[in-house]
Design an enzyme around this catalytic site. Structure first.
Site, PDB file in Angstrom:
ATOM      1  N   CYS A   1      -7.059  -9.292   1.727  1.00 19.32           N
ATOM      2  CA  CYS A   1      -8.292  -8.872   2.342  1.00 19.32           C
ATOM      3  C   CYS A   1      -9.146  -9.272   2.378  1.00 19.32           C
ATOM      4  O   CYS A   1      -9.585  -9.612   3.463  1.00 19.32           O
ATOM      5  CB  CYS A   1      -8.556  -7.779   1.097  1.00 19.32           C
ATOM      6  SG  CYS A   1      -7.152  -6.033   1.117  1.00 19.32           S
TER       7      CYS A   1
ATOM      8  N   THR B   1      -2.878  -4.527   9.121  1.00 17.75           N
ATOM      9  CA  THR B   1      -3.650  -4.538   9.787  1.00 17.75           C
ATOM     10  C   THR B   1      -3.648  -6.590   9.782  1.00 17.75           C
ATOM     11  O   THR B   1      -4.431  -6.813   8.854  1.00 17.75           O
ATOM     12  CB  THR B   1      -5.113  -3.765  10.223  1.00 17.75           C
ATOM     13  OG1 THR B   1      -5.208  -3.363   8.594  1.00 17.75           O
ATOM     14  CG2 THR B   1      -4.125  -2.588  10.380  1.00 17.75           C
TER      15      THR B   1
ATOM     16  N   ARG C   1      14.285  -3.099   3.899  1.00 14.26           N
ATOM     17  CA  ARG C   1      13.525  -3.288   2.736  1.00 14.26           C
ATOM     18  C   ARG C   1      13.430  -1.248   2.285  1.00 14.26           C
ATOM     19  O   ARG C   1      13.808  -1.657   0.579  1.00 14.26           O
ATOM     20  CB  ARG C   1      12.094  -2.512   3.781  1.00 14.26           C
ATOM     21  CG  ARG C   1      11.346  -2.336   2.308  1.00 14.26           C
ATOM     22  CD  ARG C   1      10.665  -3.094   1.063  1.00 14.26           C
ATOM     23  NE  ARG C   1       9.280  -2.781   0.760  1.00 14.26           N
ATOM     24  CZ  ARG C   1       9.182  -2.479  -0.772  1.00 14.26           C
ATOM     25  NH1 ARG C   1       9.384  -3.724  -0.759  1.00 14.26           N
ATOM     26  NH2 ARG C   1       7.724  -2.301  -1.233  1.00 14.26           N
TER      27      ARG C   1
ATOM     28  N   THR D   1      -6.684  -1.214   6.916  1.00 13.98           N
ATOM     29  CA  THR D   1      -8.457  -1.056   7.592  1.00 13.98           C
ATOM     30  C   THR D   1      -8.169  -1.528   8.150  1.00 13.98           C
ATOM     31  O   THR D   1      -7.638  -2.124   9.088  1.00 13.98           O
ATOM     32  CB  THR D   1      -8.347  -2.947   6.494  1.00 13.98           C
ATOM     33  OG1 THR D   1      -7.896  -2.621   4.750  1.00 13.98           O
ATOM     34  CG2 THR D   1      -9.373  -3.566   6.569  1.00 13.98           C
TER      35      THR D   1
ATOM     36  N   ARG E   1       1.369 -13.686   2.017  1.00 17.32           N
ATOM     37  CA  ARG E   1       0.036 -12.758   3.306  1.00 17.32           C
ATOM     38  C   ARG E   1      -1.379 -14.150   3.159  1.00 17.32           C
ATOM     39  O   ARG E   1      -1.332 -13.704   2.041  1.00 17.32           O
ATOM     40  CB  ARG E   1       0.288 -12.018   3.188  1.00 17.32           C
ATOM     41  CG  ARG E   1       1.368 -11.153   3.160  1.00 17.32           C
ATOM     42  CD  ARG E   1       0.492  -9.558   3.074  1.00 17.32           C
ATOM     43  NE  ARG E   1       0.563  -9.212   2.027  1.00 17.32           N
ATOM     44  CZ  ARG E   1       0.469  -7.881   2.314  1.00 17.32           C
ATOM     45  NH1 ARG E   1      -0.102  -6.756   2.836  1.00 17.32           N
ATOM     46  NH2 ARG E   1      -0.562  -7.371   0.911  1.00 17.32           N
TER      47      ARG E   1
ATOM     48  N   VAL F   1       1.201  -1.585   0.043  1.00 21.19           N
ATOM     49  CA  VAL F   1       0.505  -0.008  -0.500  1.00 21.19           C
ATOM     50  C   VAL F   1       0.957   1.141   0.320  1.00 21.19           C
ATOM     51  O   VAL F   1       0.251   1.965  -1.171  1.00 21.19           O
ATOM     52  CB  VAL F   1      -0.824   0.162   1.423  1.00 21.19           C
ATOM     53  CG1 VAL F   1      -1.735   1.682   1.467  1.00 21.19           C
ATOM     54  CG2 VAL F   1      -2.006  -1.018   1.150  1.00 21.19           C
TER      55      VAL F   1
END
Length: 431
Positions: free
Chosen positions: A266, A91, A35, A126, A337, A12
């Site tokens: 998601c 989240t 990263r 989220t 994920r 994101v």
């Protein structure tokens, strides 16, 4: 002068930071040193932003002040010059399927330490409806010693990133925006419209914007659970689910969802946020949770089906060799994920099968760390292992070019197509 700090540079945060850096000075912060290092070397392991785009937008090692560009850092002190903070951390849910806001809480604490009067904090993560005002804002107030909606302000614009999708990107999607006052809502809306191609939808409150996010994915989850339940029914009836859906979709208002494994960050998680909030106000969300139960059981159903097909061809199950093609949660994407392919693998192993996994998109180190599974990295070895069964779990483009039959030990081998993308007459079973 607007100086934006983006907290969290994952799926994101990075596309968002790159987009805003074309118009504003942007400080991209992530706690992970590796990263930051890979991004400074113009490489995105998530494969969302290409090398040339990173090269063109990266600022010098000096923090941006009066010119656009993206400055990358893992040093929290570097964000203190910003006056707009956009928090884009993951989240999750815990082992009891309850919201885990720990990363969001930590990010709020970090930002709160540097919050100044007139600063704006925008959340993209989220959450359940009400979380920004009930959880995050009190943390900002406590750590900053400032008063909400007097000294600082907040906005919420839920992320709509679809990993691996090169058409529906941060720039091209329509974004929902909101703010803690009508005036701030307009400021947030204007900010996003500075970079977005297809504009925004300004919600009347932060809570409305939060709710819009969780129902987007809860709705999709329920639609998939319906066709997954159909797959369970039609399997007992000896009917091919894909053929039924193709026939039904000839009607103009039929919604063409396909059965499958529902994982990812998601769809497989967001419904639990809504369910959690519903239960907290005394309502039992039966439909939402029943859909989750159906989808969570699909890995077990698929493994059982493969075993039954192997038995029907006279194969011995104990120590049989099974190849699973793909472990990411979706095609042509490195995101592992919450992948539900691991449910299939676990079940097969419990039957006594020896399972190999091949996925050219997944990072072997991450898969090992997250799931304790080892990936085959040598493509050529697939043709020498003589598998009793091959399961196409993810429809990466590379797999569609494989001659899967050549991977089987003999004519009694099983090919099972979870994604229903292979020719019907070339597989022994499909979902």
């Amino acid at each position: 002068m607007k100086i934006i700090a983006v907290i969290g540079l994952g799926y994101v945060g990075l596309p968002l930071a790159v987009a805003f850096a074309k118009k504003f000075p942007v400080i991209g912060f992530d706690l992970k040193d590796d990263r930051i290092k890979e991004l400074q070397d113009s490489y995105d392991s998530n494969r969302e932003i290409d090398k040339q785009s990173l090269i063109s937008i990266l600022a010098t090692k000096e923090k941006p002040k009066n010119s656009n560009g993206l400055y990358l850092t893992s040093q929290i002190e570097d964000i203190k010059t910003a006056n707009i903070y956009i928090i884009a951390v993951p989240t999750l849910i815990d082992n009891n399927e309850q919201p885990d806001l720990s990363q969001l809480i930590k990010a709020s604490e970090l930002v709160g330490k540097f919050l100044k009067k007139k600063d704006l904090v925008i959340y993209e993560s989220t959450v359940y409806p009400g979380a920004t005002e009930e959880v995050c804002i009190p943390i900002l107030e406590k750590t900053s010693n400032l008063n909400f909606n007097q000294d600082f302000y907040c906005g919420y614009s839920p992320e709509r990133i679809n990993p691996g999708d090169k058409e529906n990107t941060f720039l091209t999607i329509k974004k929902v925006t909101s703010g803690s006052t009508p005036e701030i809502a307009q400021i947030v809306d204007n900010l996003y419209n500075e970079v977005l191609i297809n504009g925004t939808h300004k919600a009347s409150s932060i809570k409305i914007a939060e709710a819009s996010k969780v129902i987007e994915n809860a709705q999709r989850d329920l639609n998939i659970s319906f066709v997954n339940e159909l797959a369970l029914i039609f399997d007992r009836l000896g009917i091919d689910t894909t053929e039924v859906i193709e026939a039904a979709s000839t009607k103009w208002n039929f919604l063409k969802f396909k059965p499958g494994l529902v994982g990812g960050h998601c769809i497989g998680i967001d419904p639990y946020f809504l369910a959690h909030k519903a239960e907290s106000v005394g309502y039992q969300p039966d439909v939402i949770l029943s859909g989750r139960r159906v989808n969570n059981n699909m890995g077990h159903f698929i493994a059982d089906k493969v075993i039954k097909l192997m038995i029907s061809k006279g194969q011995k199950i104990l120590n049989s060799k099974v190849l699973v093609l793909g472990i990411t949660f979706k095609e042509n994407c490195p995101d592992i994920r919450n992948t539900k392919v691991v449910d299939v693998i676990k079940e097969l192993k419990e039957f006594g099968c020896k399972v190999d996994i091949f996925d050219p998109w997944a990072n072997p180190t991450e898969v090992k760390k997250e799931y304790g599974l080892k990936l085959i990295t040598n493509h050529e070895s697939l043709y020498t292992n003589n598998y009793n069964a091959v399961i196409l779990a993810v429809s990466h483009n590379e797999f569609l070019e494989l001659n899967i039959k050549q991977l089987l030990k003999n004519k009694d081998g099983i090919i099972y197509d979870i994604k229903s993308v292979l020719p019907r007459n070339s597989v022994d079973g499909r979902l």
